[in-house]
Design an enzyme around this catalytic site. Structure first.
Site, PDB file in Angstrom:
ATOM      1  CG  HIS A  16      -1.888   1.126   1.312  1.00 13.79           C
ATOM      2  ND1 HIS A  16      -3.041   1.077   2.074  1.00 13.79           N
ATOM      3  CD2 HIS A  16      -1.873   2.356   0.737  1.00 13.79           C
ATOM      4  CE1 HIS A  16      -3.685   2.226   1.969  1.00 13.79           C
ATOM      5  NE2 HIS A  16      -2.987   3.025   1.163  1.00 13.79           N
ATOM      6  CG  HIS A  18      -1.164   6.269  -2.786  1.00 19.65           C
ATOM      7  ND1 HIS A  18      -2.363   6.144  -3.432  1.00 19.65           N
ATOM      8  CD2 HIS A  18      -1.378   5.844  -1.503  1.00 19.65           C
ATOM      9  CE1 HIS A  18      -3.276   5.674  -2.577  1.00 19.65           C
ATOM     10  NE2 HIS A  18      -2.700   5.481  -1.403  1.00 19.65           N
ATOM     11  CG  HIS A 196      -7.554   3.736  -0.171  1.00 24.30           C
ATOM     12  ND1 HIS A 196      -6.967   3.129  -1.245  1.00 24.30           N
ATOM     13  CD2 HIS A 196      -6.574   4.464   0.447  1.00 24.30           C
ATOM     14  CE1 HIS A 196      -5.685   3.477  -1.280  1.00 24.30           C
ATOM     15  NE2 HIS A 196      -5.414   4.282  -0.273  1.00 24.30           N
ATOM     16  CD  GLU A 199      -7.143   7.185   4.633  1.00 23.38           C
ATOM     17  OE1 GLU A 199      -7.753   7.133   3.545  1.00 23.38           O
ATOM     18  OE2 GLU A 199      -6.008   7.720   4.760  1.00 23.38           O
ATOM     19  CG  ASP A 277      -1.352   5.861   2.588  1.00 24.57           C
ATOM     20  OD1 ASP A 277      -1.655   5.524   1.435  1.00 24.57           O
ATOM     21  OD2 ASP A 277      -2.148   6.454   3.349  1.00 24.57           O
ATOM     22  CG  ASP A 278       0.308   9.027   0.180  1.00 22.26           C
ATOM     23  OD1 ASP A 278       0.345   8.904  -1.053  1.00 22.26           O
ATOM     24  OD2 ASP A 278      -0.715   8.812   0.858  1.00 22.26           O
TER      25      ASP A 278
HETATM   26  N1  ADE Z   1      -4.398   8.762  -2.043  1.00 23.02           N
HETATM   27  C1  ADE Z   1      -3.152   8.909  -1.576  1.00 23.02           C
HETATM   28  N2  ADE Z   1      -3.116   8.685  -0.255  1.00 23.02           N
HETATM   29  C2  ADE Z   1      -4.374   8.360   0.120  1.00 23.02           C
HETATM   30  C3  ADE Z   1      -4.980   8.003   1.341  1.00 23.02           C
HETATM   31  N3  ADE Z   1      -4.290   7.934   2.489  1.00 23.02           N
HETATM   32  N4  ADE Z   1      -6.304   7.768   1.340  1.00 23.02           N
HETATM   33  C4  ADE Z   1      -7.013   7.855   0.221  1.00 23.02           C
HETATM   34  N5  ADE Z   1      -6.496   8.168  -0.958  1.00 23.02           N
HETATM   35  C5  ADE Z   1      -5.181   8.420  -1.008  1.00 23.02           C
HETATM   36 ZN    ZN Z   2      -3.511   4.878   0.414  1.00 23.08          ZN
END
Ligand code: ADE
Ligand code: ZN
Length: 344
Positions: A16, A18, A196, A199, A277-278
């Site tokens: 997971h 991006h 997703h 969250e 995630d990011d």
């Molecule tokens: N796109 C990038 N990061 C995300 C996240 N944490 N939740 C939903 N979409 C995303």
């Molecule tokens: Zn994500």
């Protein structure tokens, strides 16, 4: 051995992340300059200072704006290659990457430039570092299902190089049911599907992702803890959750990592995995996430190894590669001395 050393030597998959969320500030500024894109920040420090978020939408506004520095195929190549190099340094043997083409094609970037840049970097990482990777294309959930279906059609030339499809972006107000036909089509074409869910959204969004969209994995899934029968279903069916603790902290989904449901769900028998995630926006790559959980949730070596084993169980990878990767985790438990009595 410190937790950092144990985690560094633990073979793992990351499932997971991006690609657009892995542009480090130095690359961001280089790309902005290279492409003549005006940005609000002049230095890496200024950029890092901007990475403070009140919630998911607050983050997404900056994230989509940041995508403007990605223009040429080479830019998509560079960001993907940098992430895979960083993942390799964290002993990631296999990575599954999220890409949101709508964030680029709607800015006039040709789909071929996006796809060729990303896929080329994945091939290079395999050739140079033996890291395997797969690509999962996300539909943006604030857009319509018709737009998601149009993207699916446009991607036809690359079907043979994709693992699957998923759903990302603004969750609340954009329930899974909005994309039922898109997911049905993706499954019919033989793709893996993920979404997703839970969250910021409720447990019902996790349930609908599982029962209506028939996802193979849930991305995040935190809110499932509010529905004990759903927790039992996820455990019984071993439907994996790709959880992202430092992301949840930065987006104020949780007040502190010690409030994260990961350990409770792991103990309840769910196939929980740890991911970044990011990573450039949330201040941590996958190993940082493992270590943060170890410290805040009191995970022992066996818990950490279980999370790594889960990452391979949940990966969309060939069976022989899965078996080999899991054997390497057991080997590390023995070699590191974590499994007392099994040392040579
Ligand atoms: N796109 C990038 N990061 C995300 C996240 N944490 N939740 C939903 N979409 C995303
Ligand atoms: Zn994500």
């Amino acid at each position: 051995m410190t937790p950092e050393q144990f985690v560094a030597g633990l073979p793992k998959a990351e499932l997971h992340m991006h690609i657009e969320g892995s542009i480090e500030p130095d690359l961001f500024l280089r790309l902005a300059r290279r492409n003549g894109v005006a940005v609000r920040w002049q230095t890496e420090e200024e950029l890092r200072a901007a990475y403070r978020f009140t919630d998911l939408q607050d983050f997404l506004d900056l994230y989509y704006d940041g995508c403007r520095v990605l223009v040429k195929s080479q830019d998509f190549h560079d960001v993907t290659r940098e992430y895979l190099r960083r993942a390799h340094a964290d002993y990631v043997l296999h990575a599954e990457l999220f890409l949101g083409p709508q964030g680029h094609t709607t800015r006039g970037i040709p789909l071929a430039a996006v796809m060729e840049g990303v896929l080329g970097a994945m091939a290079d990482a395999h050739a140079e570092d033996a890291v395997t990777s797969g690509l999962i294309v996300l539909a943006q959930r604030h857009r319509s299902e018709e737009e998601a279906l149009a993207m699916l059609d446009a991607l036809q030339p690359w079907y043979g190089q994709l693992l699957g499809f998923g759903l990302g972006g603004a969750e609340v107000g954009n329930p899974p049911a909005k994309f039922a036909e898109f997911f049905r089509r993706c499954r019919e074409l033989g793709f893996k599907v993920v979404a997703h869910a839970g969250e910021e959204g409720p447990a019902a969004y996790v349930r609908d992702s599982v029962e209506l969209l028939e996802v193979d994995r849930v991305d995040h899934g935190n809110a499932c803890v509010d529905d004990p029968s759903l927790v039992a279903e996820l455990a019984g069916r071993r439907i994996p959750l790709t959880m992202c603790p430092l992301s949840n902290l930065k987006l104020q989904v949780i007040p502190a990592v010690d409030a994260h449901p990961l350990k409770r769900l792991l103990d309840a028998g769910l196939c929980v995995t740890v991911n970044s995630d990011d990573p450039s926006y949330f201040g941590g790559y996958v190993n940082d996430n493992y270590v943060a959980c170890q410290q805040a949730l009191g995970l022992d070596h066996e818990d950490l190894a279980r999370l790594a084993r889960n990452s391979f169980e949940a990966a969309f990878m060939p069976e022989a590669q899965r078996v080999d990767a899991i054997a390497r985790i057991d080997d590390w438990l023995t070699r590191s001395g974590a499994r007392a009595g099994e040392r040579e």
